[in-house]
Structures are given as C-alpha cells and as structure tokens.
Enzyme design. Structure first.
Site, short mmCIF file in Angstrom:
data_model
loop_
_atom_site.label_atom_id
_atom_site.label_comp_id
_atom_site.label_asym_id
_atom_site.label_seq_id
_atom_site.Cartn_x
_atom_site.Cartn_y
_atom_site.Cartn_z
N ALA A 189 0.81 -1.22 0.00
CA ALA A 189 0.00 0.00 0.00
C ALA A 189 0.84 1.27 0.00
O ALA A 189 0.49 2.26 -0.64
CB ALA A 189 -0.93 -0.01 1.22
N THR A 226 -5.36 -11.01 13.20
CA THR A 226 -6.47 -10.08 13.03
C THR A 226 -6.15 -9.08 11.92
O THR A 226 -5.05 -8.52 11.88
CB THR A 226 -6.73 -9.32 14.34
N CYS A 312 15.97 0.41 1.67
CA CYS A 312 16.36 -0.75 2.47
C CYS A 312 17.86 -0.96 2.40
O CYS A 312 18.46 -1.47 3.33
CB CYS A 312 15.68 -2.02 1.95
N1 PMP Z 1 9.28 -5.23 -3.50
C1 PMP Z 1 9.69 -4.08 -4.04
C2 PMP Z 1 9.99 -4.03 -5.51
C3 PMP Z 1 9.82 -2.94 -3.25
O1 PMP Z 1 10.23 -1.79 -3.78
C4 PMP Z 1 9.51 -3.02 -1.86
C5 PMP Z 1 9.63 -1.82 -0.95
N2 PMP Z 1 10.92 -1.27 -0.91
C6 PMP Z 1 9.11 -4.25 -1.35
C7 PMP Z 1 8.99 -5.34 -2.20
C8 PMP Z 1 8.79 -4.43 0.12
O2 PMP Z 1 7.59 -3.82 0.42
P1 PMP Z 1 7.09 -3.60 1.92
O3 PMP Z 1 7.78 -2.36 2.37
O4 PMP Z 1 5.61 -3.40 1.80
O5 PMP Z 1 7.44 -4.80 2.70
#
Ligand code: PMP
Length: 369
Positions: A189, A226, A312
């Site tokens: 989202a 939940t 990340c």
């Molecule tokens: N897949 C991709 C291609 C993303 O860019 C990201 C978010 N950096 C994710 C997965 C992980 O998403 P989430 O933050 O909802 O865990």
C-alpha cells in the site's frame, strides 16, 4: 519544508486515504466478530478487497491481505516451494525480500537459477535449463525499469512453469501488462499513497494456498492474524485512486521526468538503464566519479529528499546489487529521484539548482581524498 522526491521508498498517505482511515482508528474493528461492529469491519475489508482486485485486474477472492510486499513475496515463494516447485529462475535485481525468500527455500533444498540482466536494466528470460517457476518484478525498485512480465507469462505457459510477480513498484501509473496471467502477485500500500504496513498477495483464484502465518482462520486460512481494518481500508482507497488517476499521473510524471532528464543531462548525468522503459515516476542516473550517497547527503542539507538506491539498502553503504548486476562500473553511484501524485515542476527545478550547486563542491572534496 522538505522537498520530497523519494516516493519509491515510501509515498505519504494521500489526503483521501487519511480521511478514509480516520474513522476506523477509534472503533472496535475485528472483521471476524459476529456482532454489528465486526460485520461493519468485515464489509469495509471486502470493499477494499474489491478495489485491490480491480487495480490488479485479478479476482477479489484471491486477494489475501498481509503486512506488505515483503510478507507477500515470502508467502508466495515459500508457498510455491511447499506446493511442489523445486527449480526457481530469478534475476539478481529482484527486491531483497524476494532474494531473502529464495535463499530460504534454497536452504530447504530448492534450486535457484540466475537470469541475466542487460545494461538496459531488463531481465533476460534466457533459461539455462528447465524450471518449475519464474520470479520477476514488474518494475525495479532502484531503476524503475519495467520488466517483461508479458513475455514471462507467455514463457511460463509454454514450459508449464508457475509465475510470481512482485508488482510493488509498478502500479501507480496505470495497468501492468499480463498481470492477470501470473499465479501470484505481491503489492504494497505505501508505494501508492496508502498506509505503511499493509499489502496483499493476490492468488489467481480463491483456492487454498499455504499460509506463512498459521493458526487463525482469517483470510480464509491463508493468513492468520487479526486483519488491520484501518490499514486495509486505506489500501483500498489508494488502489481506487491509482486506478482512477493512474493514466493522468503517468502523463504528468512523464512531462516532469522529461524536464528533469534535460536538466540532469545538462549537468553531465548519465542515465542508468533504459529510461524509455522505466515507470514515469522514477529517474535514476549516475554522475561519473561522484558517489550517490554523497549526493543524497548534500541534497538533504539543501532540504531535498532523494535516494541513492533502495531505502532498504542505502542505510548500509555498499555497492548496489542491482547496478552491479547491470554491469555498472560504479555500483555505488546511483541517484534515484522518484515522484508522487503531488510533485510539482518547481520542486524539480529546486532539485536541479541544488545539484548544480552541490556537484562542484563534492567533486572538489573527493579530489582531496
Ligand atoms: N518489492 C519491491 C519491488 C519494493 O520496492 C519493496 C519496498 N521497498 C518491497 C517489495 C517491500 O515492500 P514492503 O515495504 O511493503 O514490505
């Protein structure tokens, strides 16, 4: 005030999303409860499920809500393994959550075959040998480059393989080709102006699928725990807005990206990957001899938020696996600028002015090292 041009990392909740979420925050809302508040929560969750399904062009019965694309990717890949897939093909440019899930099934005995990536940032579907499943993202998180999902679906059908698509970075600017043909699709989202911490795994049908989290019968036994009703409601609204405004956003972002590119070119930037194939919201370039993280810091001082790659990954300084897989000589050098629904032309101008001021200072500083 910060000029925020890092929507590929996370895009703030849209005003309509905040408005829709608010009433659910101070209310009892367990969709599994049989009383009136529980039934109201269940109805809101089903409405959101329909919106997520409509954006994907996939059946609502197959939508399983979860905590985000990380969980969705893990559920899909571990689920494929649990239901008989032994040989997976995937490229090194997949998101770390996909790489992590693949490593987990590999530790259990799965074979992971590596798909090559071109300088253009596009995965080549050259299979070294037979596989049971293909794993492919719809658009890359560091470059924005769209991947050949349609070709992957055709290939999967031809060889009788299953297909998992991580569509997380591809859904804000219009429909994604061939998404209906994948067995499983992951989305999140917060890349769409919905809340952080909610996402979905879309299954091709309402059929059972191995759950990652077990023990509760929520989500038809496919995800125990939940359901986060407020989050899911916000997710549904974000999906509706993406479906309704995606094409208009794409057009506006395309114009902004063209002027951004012209300005970056004038400053000596080199595009990373095939920009013509990228989602219009994301622009990634390299300035030769300049580290991406140095640029991110200099722009941060000027009140402008951008990224040198995936959020990340950028906490840890090191070469980007995505840029390295593309054969970039300077995998630490990327600068990723990503737009959201509210991004304006004057913000792009301010970024270019700040870059023009910062570049000579960074170049001078690094010549002393
Ligand atoms: N897949 C991709 C291609 C993303 O860019 C990201 C978010 N950096 C994710 C997965 C992980 O998403 P989430 O933050 O909802 O865990």
């Amino acid at each position: 005030v910060t000029i925020y041009l890092d929507h590929a990392a996370t895009s703030p909740m849209l005003a309509e999303v905040v408005e829709a979420v608010q009433p659910w925050l101070g209310r009892p809302a367990n969709p599994a409860s049989v009383h009136a508040p529980g039934r109201a929560a269940a109805a809101a969750v089903e409405q959101a499920r329909a919106e997520v399904a409509a954006l994907l062009g996939r059946p609502p019965a197959g939508v399983v809500f979860c905590s985000g694309a990380t969980e969705a990717n893990h559920t899909a890949i571990r689920g494929l393994w649990a239901t008989g897939t032994r040989r997976f093909a995937a490229s090194p440019i997949e998101h770390p959550s996909v790489r992590g899930a693949l490593e987990a099934v590999q530790a259990s005995g799965a074979e992971i075959l590596s798909l090559p990536v071109g300088r253009d940032g596009v995965v080549r579907l050259d299979l070294p040998s037979e596989v049971d499943a293909l794993v492919l993202m719809a658009a890359n998180h560091e470059t924005g480059v769209r991947q050949p999902v349609g070709d992957a679906a055709a290939l999967a059908a031809r060889i009788g393989a299953r297909l998992h698509v991580d569509a997380t970075q591809a859904l804000g600017s219009g429909p994604v080709d061939a998404l209906a043909l994948a067995e499983t699709v992951a989305l999140s989202a917060h890349k769409l102006g919905g809340p952080v911490g909610v996402g979905a795994l879309s299954l091709r049908s309402g059929a059972p699928f191995p759950a990652l989290l077990t023990g509760g019968s929520q989500e038809r036994g496919r995800r125990a725990g939940t359901v986060d009703v407020a989050g899911v409601v916000g997710f549904g609204v974000a999906c509706r807005l993406a479906r309704e405004h995606g094409p208009a956003r794409a057009e506006r972002w395309g114009r902004l990206a063209a002027s951004l590119r012209a300005g970056l070119d004038a400053l000596g930037a080199r595009p990373v990957g095939d920009r013509a194939r990228a989602v219009p919201s994301t622009t990634t370039v390299v300035f030769e001899g300049v580290r991406g993280d140095a640029l991110v810091q200099a722009l941060d001082l000027a009140g402008i938020a951008v990224s040198s790659g995936a959020a990340c990954a950028s906490g840890a300084v090191g070469p980007s696996p995505v840029l390295a897989a593309m054969g970039e000589a300077e995998p630490a050098g990327g600068l990723r600028i990503s737009f959201g629904p509210g991004t304006r032309a004057d913000e792009v101008e301010a970024l270019l002015a700040a870059l023009e001021a910062a570049l000579p200072l960074i170049r001078e500083a690094s010549s002393w090292e």
